[in-house]
Design a protein around this motif. Structure first.
Motif: not given
Length: 446
Positions: A209-210, A406-407, A199-201, A223-227
């Motif tokens: 905005a996430l 990806v993020c 879903l995050i991908k 780990a997904f902090a950049p996005r």
């Protein structure tokens, strides 16, 4: 010479048979296209009328038709099955469109889908009503969930994110416009985290905005902090973030009121605020308390979640809540919050009661299916919504590192949303690649 020719022919036949046997398990799409599809079409063609009659999917002909059969065609009057309006083969199965005669309804065909599956020797038969009077039989020739391969056209677009593969070979899409709030349940190692990664991908590629809430100190979402536009890793931070989101929702309602519209998507593009998707990793951490002093914080969190679930859809704020269990035993407000979550995805659970919490109020027939998901099939789940329909799905396997990449690649899509700036996670700078020196080394001399 004839012996040599015969030997070559026998060797070729054995090689072809061995190749087909190998393809049946290693390349099922190839085997289905070469062998399974022609065989299924043949069985359908030669046994269609008899199968429909045995399954109770025929009706008595009209008086005019019966009269013409007896007096003009001089033949016995036979029951009328649904008329075939099209047969189309796919890489995973077969699509058959039927025109239902008067007296039959889609529910009759759905009730006989298991009989049709056995009669035509396919893996599964799913019945979908395409328009009034017409249904489509979606047959799969093999177990498409054993090794998940998403369809080529399954790409994220317009708040629609493909996250899994259905049992009928089509993509299961998370559509935030149709089901703005959703609940995902599953035991440990059931594939719940894999679902959230997919879903995050998909969301990372969209202009949204996430906001992440991961009270396990961020071990899942850091780990997904950049996005991410916001990340709360403790219950206190989660309470503050949810309060900001409620205030943002109210500001957006003021904007909608000023322009005389009732939905974010009715605003012109240059005035429309960016949509916000709130990703809650483990909802129980927001409900459970360890002392009396935590009760006030819990009340604030629950109240904010319920307000967002009830009203935030029109403001373009969507909830994606995950957990191992979500029932009244979590405390006051849990059942009320769950009732606002339209989309439901239930992975393997430890007890039937948990499956009932997620599915009994929207798709009671799916509870038993969710309770029988085997442990060796992580990522398999039952997806349902408030319409009562449900389907068996499985998410493709993806690593945390792939989603993180990806993020990072789409970090430039993080929107400018000042209220969330205090919660923006820290993203360490990537180490620079070593630059070769421009100085030529000189040899050492005595």
């Amino acid at each position: 010479m004839p012996d040599v020719t015969m030997m070559l022919e026998a060797t070729g036949a054995l090689g072809a048979a061995g190749g087909l046997g190998y393809a049946k398990y290693r390349a099922p799409r190839v085997y289905w296209s070469l062998v399974g599809l022609p065989a299924a079409v043949g069985r359908l063609t030669f046994t269609y009328r008899a199968t429909m009659d045995v399954c109770g999917l025929t009706v008595q002909p009209s008086r005019l038709r019966a009269f013409m059969a007896r007096n003009v065609a001089r033949r016995e009057v036979q029951p009328v099955p649904p008329r075939i309006h099209g047969v189309r083969g796919t890489s995973t199965g077969l699509r058959v469109t039927l025109r239902l005669p008067a007296g039959l309804e889609p529910a009759d065909v759905i009730a006989s889908s298991e009989r049709l599956r056995h009669a035509w020797g396919v893996h599964s038969v799913t019945v979908v009503e395409t328009r009034p009077g017409f249904v489509e039989l979606r047959m799969t020739g093999y177990d498409v969930l054993r090794r998940v391969r998403m369809p080529r056209g399954a790409v994220a677009r317009d708040m629609v994110v493909p996250v899994a593969l259905r049992e009928d070979g089509t993509a299961f899409e998370r559509d935030y416009r149709k089901a703005p709030m959703a609940l995902t349940l599953g035991a440990n190692a059931s594939g719940k985290s894999m679902y959230q990664r997919n879903l995050i991908k998909g969301l990372a590629r969209l202009p949204v905005a996430l906001a992440g809430i991961d009270c396990k100190r961020g071990v899942e979402q850091s780990a997904f902090a950049p996005r991410l536009s916001a990340l709360a890793t403790t219950p206190d931070d989660a309470a503050s973030l949810l309060a900001v989101l409620v205030a943002e929702m109210e500001d957006r309602f003021d904007l909608l009121s000023r322009h005389g519209v009732s939905d974010l998507w009715e605003l012109p593009g240059h005035l429309r605020p960016v949509p916000v998707v709130v990703l809650v990793d483990e909802v129980a951490e927001l409900f459970l308390i360890s002392s009396r002093k935590d009760e006030e914080r819990r009340e604030r969190i629950v109240t904010a979640l319920i307000r967002l679930a009830q009203m935030a859809r029109a403001a373009g704020i969507y909830l994606e809540i995950c957990g191992q269990r979500f029932g009244s035993d979590l405390g006051k407000g849990a059942t009320m919050l769950r009732a606002q979550l339209t989309g439901r995805v239930v992975h393997r659970v430890n007890d039937k009661q948990t499956a009932e919490m997620g599915l009994a109020d929207v798709a009671p027939d799916a509870v038993t299916v969710a309770s029988l998901i085997p442990m060796e099939r992580p990522g398999t789940a039952v997806a349902a919504d408030a319409s009562g329909g449900w389907s068996k799905i499985r998410t493709p396997e993806i690593t945390r590192a792939e989603v993180a990449a990806v993020c990072r690649e789409h970090a430039h899509l993080v929107p400018d949303l000042p209220p969330l700036d205090p919660f923006r996670p820290y993203v360490p700078a990537e180490p620079l690649a070593p630059v070769p020196s421009l100085l030529k080394p000189s040899p050492a001399t005595d």
